[in-house]
Design a protein around this motif. Structure first.
Motif, short mmCIF file in Angstrom:
data_model
loop_
_atom_site.label_atom_id
_atom_site.label_comp_id
_atom_site.label_asym_id
_atom_site.label_seq_id
_atom_site.Cartn_x
_atom_site.Cartn_y
_atom_site.Cartn_z
N LYS A 1 0.77 -1.36 0.09
CA LYS A 1 0.05 -0.09 0.21
C LYS A 1 0.91 1.23 0.10
O LYS A 1 2.07 1.32 0.73
N ILE A 2 0.74 2.09 -1.02
CA ILE A 2 1.54 3.42 -1.05
C ILE A 2 0.30 4.39 -0.72
O ILE A 2 -0.64 4.71 -1.52
N GLU A 3 0.89 5.36 0.04
CA GLU A 3 -0.28 6.59 0.25
C GLU A 3 0.57 8.07 0.38
O GLU A 3 1.57 8.08 0.95
N HIS A 4 0.04 8.71 -0.62
CA HIS A 4 0.56 10.03 -0.71
C HIS A 4 2.01 10.03 -1.08
O HIS A 4 2.66 10.94 -0.50
N LEU A 5 2.49 9.37 -1.90
CA LEU A 5 4.19 9.11 -2.08
C LEU A 5 4.38 10.48 -3.08
O LEU A 5 3.97 10.88 -3.97
N LYS A 6 5.33 10.96 -2.46
CA LYS A 6 5.93 12.20 -3.20
C LYS A 6 7.53 12.09 -3.31
O LYS A 6 8.15 11.92 -2.32
N ASP A 12 1.62 12.72 -5.00
CA ASP A 12 0.58 11.96 -4.70
C ASP A 12 0.22 10.86 -5.02
O ASP A 12 -0.91 10.59 -5.51
N ILE A 13 1.26 9.76 -5.24
CA ILE A 13 0.74 8.46 -5.50
C ILE A 13 0.42 7.76 -4.53
O ILE A 13 0.72 7.54 -3.44
N PHE A 56 13.41 2.16 -0.57
CA PHE A 56 14.15 3.34 -0.25
C PHE A 56 15.80 3.67 -0.57
O PHE A 56 16.70 4.00 -0.21
N LEU A 57 15.89 3.11 -1.81
CA LEU A 57 16.98 3.22 -2.67
C LEU A 57 17.07 4.76 -3.06
O LEU A 57 18.13 5.67 -3.14
N ILE A 58 15.76 5.37 -3.21
CA ILE A 58 15.68 6.71 -3.26
C ILE A 58 14.80 7.14 -2.06
O ILE A 58 13.68 6.37 -1.81
N LYS A 59 15.07 8.14 -1.27
CA LYS A 59 14.09 8.33 0.06
C LYS A 59 13.01 9.28 -0.47
O LYS A 59 13.25 10.38 -1.18
N PRO A 60 11.75 8.66 -0.35
CA PRO A 60 10.76 9.81 -0.73
C PRO A 60 10.87 11.14 -0.36
O PRO A 60 11.19 11.20 0.95
N THR A 61 10.24 12.02 -0.54
CA THR A 61 9.99 13.35 -0.02
C THR A 61 8.85 13.16 1.15
O THR A 61 9.05 13.74 2.21
N GLN A 62 7.74 12.43 0.82
CA GLN A 62 6.80 12.39 2.02
C GLN A 62 5.96 11.11 1.41
O GLN A 62 6.16 10.47 0.26
N GLY A 63 5.45 10.65 2.30
CA GLY A 63 4.33 9.45 1.94
C GLY A 63 4.55 8.15 2.98
O GLY A 63 5.56 8.29 3.75
N LYS A 64 3.91 7.40 2.75
CA LYS A 64 3.82 6.07 3.78
C LYS A 64 3.69 5.20 2.74
O LYS A 64 3.11 4.88 1.72
#
Length: 147
Positions: A3-8, A19-20, A49-57
């Motif tokens: 589950k991906i929530e508000h990934l940026k 906002d994925i 987390f090879l790339i750290k998202p700016t925000q999201g869960k």
């Protein structure tokens, strides 16, 4: 389950992912398609987390990690639940193809060598490459030099 929530993801002033939100159930198969440069690889790299998202869960198999508060321990735990095959064949050149499949299971997932061998053998059978499982080191170097 994933589950991906508000990934940026933002690189400088550019929002690469905005906002994925996606919910993938157990056994469900999805495909990410689109032109080069649209964020497919960035999205996949965010999952472990090879790339750290700016925000999201991100929730994988019941474990949730929040991009804003993720600790090294959290990142390690989420990586234990994921795997990734790089498009540029990042193989360990001193190992056979079979050993390259086993290595992350032993070092990251802490599986025994016997268990990793059984899983790797099953995976190789599934993709029809059983006869090539013990390719010599030179073969791995040839594959990895196609970058």
């Amino acid at each position: 389950m994933i589950k991906i929530e508000h990934l940026k993801v933002r690189f400088g002033q550019v929002d690469v992912l905005k906002d994925i939100n996606i919910d993938i159930g157990k056994g469900e198969v999805i495909a990410l398609i689109g032109p080069s440069g649209t964020g497919k690889s960035t999205f996949l790299r965010c999952l472990n987390f090879l790339i750290k998202p700016t925000q999201g869960k991100i929730t994988i198999d019941g474990f949730t990690i929040d991009a804003k508060t993720a600790s090294k321990k959290d990142i390690y735990k989420i990586r234990q639940k994921t795997a990734m095959v790089f498009q540029n064949y990042n193989l360990l050149k001193n190992k056979t193809a079979f050993q390259n499949i086993m290595e992350p299971m032993i070092t990251v997932q802490k599986k025994s060598k016997k268990e990793a061998e059984e899983i790797a053998l099953d995976l190789i059978k599934k993709v029809g490459l059983l006869e090539k499982k013990m390719h010599i080191q030179e073969r791995c170097q040839v594959v990895s030099s196609k970058e």
